[in-house]
Design an enzyme around this catalytic site. Sequence first.
Site, PDB file in Angstrom:
ATOM      1  N   ARG A  66       1.313   4.563  12.280  1.00  0.00           N
ATOM      2  CA  ARG A  66       2.030   3.389  11.762  1.00  0.00           C
ATOM      3  C   ARG A  66       3.009   2.828  12.782  1.00  0.00           C
ATOM      4  O   ARG A  66       3.324   1.636  12.761  1.00  0.00           O
ATOM      5  CB  ARG A  66       2.735   3.733  10.443  1.00  0.00           C
ATOM      6  CG  ARG A  66       1.779   3.852   9.264  1.00  0.00           C
ATOM      7  CD  ARG A  66       2.529   4.166   7.984  1.00  0.00           C
ATOM      8  NE  ARG A  66       3.146   5.482   7.998  1.00  0.00           N
ATOM      9  CZ  ARG A  66       2.508   6.621   7.707  1.00  0.00           C
ATOM     10  NH1 ARG A  66       1.236   6.577   7.344  1.00  0.00           N
ATOM     11  NH2 ARG A  66       3.127   7.775   7.771  1.00  0.00           N
ATOM     12  N   GLU A 103       5.985  21.993   9.022  1.00  0.00           N
ATOM     13  CA  GLU A 103       6.337  22.978   7.998  1.00  0.00           C
ATOM     14  C   GLU A 103       5.306  24.109   7.988  1.00  0.00           C
ATOM     15  O   GLU A 103       5.651  25.283   7.941  1.00  0.00           O
ATOM     16  CB  GLU A 103       6.386  22.271   6.636  1.00  0.00           C
ATOM     17  CG  GLU A 103       7.064  23.091   5.573  1.00  0.00           C
ATOM     18  CD  GLU A 103       7.115  22.344   4.251  1.00  0.00           C
ATOM     19  OE1 GLU A 103       6.764  21.153   4.227  1.00  0.00           O
ATOM     20  OE2 GLU A 103       7.475  22.986   3.257  1.00  0.00           O
TER      21      GLU A 103
END
Length: 178
Positions: A66, A103
């Site tokens: 993006r 993560e």
Amino acid sequence: MTASSPTVRDLRDAIRNVPDFPKPGIQFKDITPVLADARLFAGCIELLIDGFKPGEVDTVVGIDARGFIFAAAAAMRLNAGFVPVRKQGKLPFDTHEQSYDLEYGSNTIAIHIDAVKPGSRVLLIDDLLATGGTAEAAAILLQKVGAKILEAAFFIELADLKGRERIVHCPVRSLIVY
Ligand code: AMP
């Protein structure tokens, strides 16, 4: 900016929060309503490049994927070149690569070794700053190619995640802070 230019508030109102996408617990900030509105998109780009005039930036670097949308438009506006930082395995020529932790697991991004000339004045742009891992890795890549990073600019910042603390390589600016 003209009288009809959108305010930061207008842009904030257009961002759609999508809970639990792409996985439970994530509040995904959907920027597509901003992109789809000509006035909002143009205003967003003007605010992202605020403080820079054509001729002051050699290259605008956008982060996959993006970030490309905002960075390419900003590059046109600043009469600067556009350079993509891409996910590993996507760039065809020789690359520098940089990994960072997620993560769960890790990610690697890459830049062409000759993407910018040493000493080039670079504006780094992405749509959103979260933990800062992506932008930090991009800044390290830019240092490897010898760029002078003028600023890292983000449309959205998730302040709780303290991503800006990781971007020690240049000033950090964001338009909308959650
Ligand atoms: P980070 O490396 O944690 O700063 O994550 C930044 C990258 O992940 C950006 O390229 C964003 O496009 C994407 N991202 C992370 N969190 C979100 C979110 N809540 N909504 C939309 N995009 C996100």
